[in-house]
Scaffold this motif. Structure first.
Motif, short mmCIF file in Angstrom:
data_model
loop_
_atom_site.label_atom_id
_atom_site.label_comp_id
_atom_site.label_asym_id
_atom_site.label_seq_id
_atom_site.Cartn_x
_atom_site.Cartn_y
_atom_site.Cartn_z
N ILE A 107 0.86 -1.19 0.00
CA ILE A 107 0.00 0.00 0.00
C ILE A 107 0.89 1.24 0.00
CG2 ILE A 107 -1.82 1.23 1.27
CD1 ILE A 107 -2.77 -1.46 0.47
N GLY A 108 0.59 2.20 -0.87
CA GLY A 108 1.42 3.41 -0.95
C GLY A 108 2.74 3.07 -1.61
N THR A 109 2.65 2.45 -2.77
CA THR A 109 3.83 1.81 -3.36
C THR A 109 4.83 2.81 -3.96
OG1 THR A 109 4.43 -0.17 -4.61
CG2 THR A 109 2.98 1.41 -5.76
N GLY A 110 4.41 4.03 -4.26
CA GLY A 110 5.34 5.03 -4.81
C GLY A 110 6.02 4.52 -6.07
N GLY B 128 7.38 1.82 -6.49
CA GLY B 128 7.23 0.37 -6.63
C GLY B 128 8.40 -0.43 -6.08
N ILE B 129 9.24 0.21 -5.28
CA ILE B 129 10.45 -0.50 -4.83
C ILE B 129 10.13 -1.77 -4.04
CG2 ILE B 129 12.16 1.37 -4.87
CD1 ILE B 129 11.58 1.75 -1.83
N ILE B 130 9.04 -1.73 -3.25
CA ILE B 130 8.77 -2.90 -2.39
C ILE B 130 8.25 -4.09 -3.22
CG2 ILE B 130 7.42 -3.76 -0.43
CD1 ILE B 130 7.66 -0.88 0.77
N SER C 140 -0.66 -0.70 -4.63
CA SER C 140 -1.61 0.40 -4.82
C SER C 140 -1.02 1.71 -4.36
CB SER C 140 -2.90 0.14 -4.04
OG SER C 140 -2.65 0.32 -2.67
N ASP C 141 -1.61 2.79 -4.83
CA ASP C 141 -1.22 4.12 -4.37
C ASP C 141 -2.40 5.05 -4.64
OD1 ASP C 141 1.88 5.40 -3.84
OD2 ASP C 141 0.26 6.82 -4.22
N ILE C 142 -2.47 6.11 -3.88
CA ILE C 142 -3.53 7.09 -4.11
C ILE C 142 -3.17 8.00 -5.28
CG2 ILE C 142 -2.71 8.95 -2.58
CD1 ILE C 142 -5.63 9.09 -1.50
N SER C 143 -1.90 8.00 -5.67
CA SER C 143 -1.42 8.89 -6.73
C SER C 143 -1.24 8.13 -8.05
CB SER C 143 -0.08 9.51 -6.30
OG SER C 143 0.67 9.89 -7.42
N SER D 168 -5.96 3.72 -5.30
CA SER D 168 -6.88 3.55 -4.18
C SER D 168 -6.43 4.30 -2.94
CB SER D 168 -6.99 2.04 -3.86
OG SER D 168 -7.74 1.82 -2.71
N ASN D 169 -7.38 4.85 -2.22
CA ASN D 169 -7.12 5.38 -0.90
C ASN D 169 -7.06 4.18 0.04
OD1 ASN D 169 -7.04 6.72 1.53
ND2 ASN D 169 -9.11 7.54 1.38
N LEU D 170 -5.86 3.84 0.49
CA LEU D 170 -5.64 2.63 1.30
C LEU D 170 -6.33 1.42 0.64
CD1 LEU D 170 -5.85 4.33 4.81
CD2 LEU D 170 -3.83 3.83 3.45
N LEU D 171 -7.22 0.71 1.36
CA LEU D 171 -7.82 -0.49 0.75
C LEU D 171 -9.12 -0.23 0.02
CD1 LEU D 171 -7.33 -3.04 3.69
CD2 LEU D 171 -5.74 -2.46 1.87
N ALA E 174 3.64 -1.78 3.88
CA ALA E 174 3.31 -0.38 3.64
C ALA E 174 4.35 0.54 4.23
CB ALA E 174 1.94 -0.04 4.23
N ASN E 175 4.87 1.40 3.37
CA ASN E 175 5.67 2.53 3.84
C ASN E 175 4.84 3.77 3.49
OD1 ASN E 175 7.52 4.47 4.51
ND2 ASN E 175 8.86 4.10 2.75
N LEU E 176 3.86 4.01 4.36
CA LEU E 176 2.94 5.14 4.14
C LEU E 176 3.57 6.43 4.70
CD1 LEU E 176 -0.37 3.35 5.11
CD2 LEU E 176 0.04 4.52 2.91
N GLN F 172 4.37 16.11 -1.19
CA GLN F 172 3.88 16.26 0.19
C GLN F 172 3.02 15.06 0.59
OE1 GLN F 172 4.58 19.58 1.94
NE2 GLN F 172 6.12 19.09 0.42
N ILE F 173 2.29 14.55 -0.39
CA ILE F 173 1.37 13.42 -0.13
C ILE F 173 2.14 12.13 0.20
CG2 ILE F 173 1.13 12.59 -2.51
CD1 ILE F 173 -1.83 12.29 -1.97
N ALA F 174 3.43 12.13 -0.13
CA ALA F 174 4.25 10.94 0.16
C ALA F 174 4.90 11.03 1.54
CB ALA F 174 5.33 10.78 -0.91
N LEU F 175 4.85 12.19 2.15
CA LEU F 175 5.63 12.39 3.38
C LEU F 175 4.79 12.54 4.64
CD1 LEU F 175 8.24 14.97 2.07
CD2 LEU F 175 8.75 12.68 2.89
C1 LIG Z 1 6.49 7.40 2.06
S1 LIG Z 1 5.94 7.21 0.38
C2 LIG Z 1 6.57 5.56 0.12
C3 LIG Z 1 6.73 5.16 -1.30
C4 LIG Z 1 7.39 3.78 -1.47
N1 LIG Z 1 6.58 2.76 -0.85
C5 LIG Z 1 8.78 3.78 -0.87
O1 LIG Z 1 8.98 3.09 0.13
O2 LIG Z 1 9.66 4.46 -1.40
C6 LIG Z 1 4.22 7.01 0.64
C7 LIG Z 1 3.34 6.70 -0.57
O3 LIG Z 1 2.00 6.58 -0.09
C8 LIG Z 1 1.12 7.18 -1.00
N2 LIG Z 1 -0.10 7.57 -0.27
C9 LIG Z 1 -0.33 8.67 0.45
N3 LIG Z 1 -1.57 8.64 0.97
C10 LIG Z 1 -2.14 7.48 0.58
C11 LIG Z 1 -3.41 6.87 0.79
N4 LIG Z 1 -4.36 7.45 1.52
N5 LIG Z 1 -3.67 5.67 0.20
C12 LIG Z 1 -2.71 5.07 -0.56
N6 LIG Z 1 -1.49 5.60 -0.79
C13 LIG Z 1 -1.20 6.78 -0.22
C14 LIG Z 1 1.90 8.36 -1.57
O4 LIG Z 1 1.38 8.74 -2.82
C15 LIG Z 1 3.32 7.78 -1.62
O5 LIG Z 1 3.58 7.21 -2.88
#
Ligand SMILES: C[S@@+](CC[C@H](N)C(=O)[O-])C[C@H]1O[C@@H](n2cnc3c(N)ncnc32)[C@H](O)[C@@H]1O
Length: 277
Positions: free
Chosen positions: A119-122, A124-126, A143-146, A170-173, A189-191, A212-215
């Protein structure tokens, strides 16, 4: 007079130092080596090599970005993670070395026929690393919200695995199809888990260049992690959730997870593992 390797480096290291970039020497060398298409050792062996105007133009362009604290990963459009080079751009978090612990821990506990969902794959590294390391033994979804981030993950899957990984916006699941959710045994998940109060927004910082949405997450950085735990408690086949977070958040995560039917089984570095009770 034409610039040489030595003169360009001297001038650029000074500019980077003036901009208070701690890794000034290394960064200048990496930029010049990248533009020349050589290893850094070449620069040391050839200080008098003359540089063409075009090359100096490109090197200066990258240097100016670095002075504004653009991460080198965005400048070079790549970042190494777990022995592979991933494509990255400004739509994804720059992969961090601490996430390698999440991979190591997940790998050790994978069982044949596991189905993993990241979840939150960015970038896709994981999922890409798990699939590359574990091959056919594990089915992976992500999945990712972006949507922009998913485009990068898709590119990395094609480039590094020569195949697609099923990706969901998707927003989370929330929008992951139930037939997929019903077979998931491992969630990784690395959210976003950074609390905005931890960051000095007055100061120029590499973080300001990342999405910002990734942090950032509300509620001391824990909002999304808690919401994921809440949603995941209903997954019928789930065995484990492997999360990245700041170690100072582990106690609160463990407490919340307990109420959602999970038990902490391990934590190391920035990774915490929660087992379904
Ligand atoms: C900290 S980054 C991690 C990216 C990648 N997993 C990594 O380890 O490098 C968090 C990721 O979560 C995604 N994200 C943020 N809010 C989210 C949500 N509500 N549902 C799913 N993904 C979300 C962001 O778009 C971002 O790609």
């Amino acid at each position: 007079m034409r610039e040489t390797v030595e003169t360009w480096l001297k001038k650029s290291v000074k500019k980077l130092k003036d901009a208070e970039i701690a890794s000034a020497q290394l960064d200048a060398e990496l930029i010049l080596a990248y533009v020349l298409g050589v290893e850094r050792t070449f620069l040391h062996a050839n200080p008098q090599k003359k540089l063409s105007k075009t090359l100096v133009f490109h090197a200066n362009n990258f240097l100016n970005k670095r002075i504004k604290r653009v991460p080198l990963a965005y400048i070079f459009r790549k970042k190494d993670f777990f022995g592979r080079t991933f494509f990255v751009n400004e739509n994804v978090l720059v992969p961090r070395p601490e996430t390698e612990t999440l991979i190591e821990i997940t790998q050790k506990m994978l069982q044949p026929n596991d189905v993993a969902l990241d979840i939150g794959t960015g970038s896709g590294i994981i999922p890409v690393t798990l699939k590359a390391e574990y091959g056919e033994k594990v089915e992976v979804f992500a999945s990712d919200i972006s949507l922009q981030a998913l485009a990068v993950a898709n590119l990395n899957a094609k480039k590094l695995l020569n195949q697609k990984i099923p990706l969901f916006e998707s927003n989370l699941l929330e929008k992951i199809p139930s037939d997929i959710l019903s077979k998931i045994t491992i969630v990784t998940a690395n959210l976003p888990y950074v609390n905005r109060d931890w960051v000095d927004f007055e100061k120029n910082n590499e973080l300001h260049h990342e999405p910002q949405i990734a942090l950032y997450a509300r509620k001391n950085g824990l909002e999304l992690i808690f919401e994921l735990l809440f949603q995941a408690q209903d997954l019928p086949k789930l065995r484990k959730i492997v999360l990245e977070a700041d170690p100072c958040q582990f106690e609160e995560i463990e407490k919340y997870a307990n109420n959602c039917g999970f038990l902490k089984s391990k934590s190391e570095n920035y990774t915490i593992v929660l087992d379904k009770k």
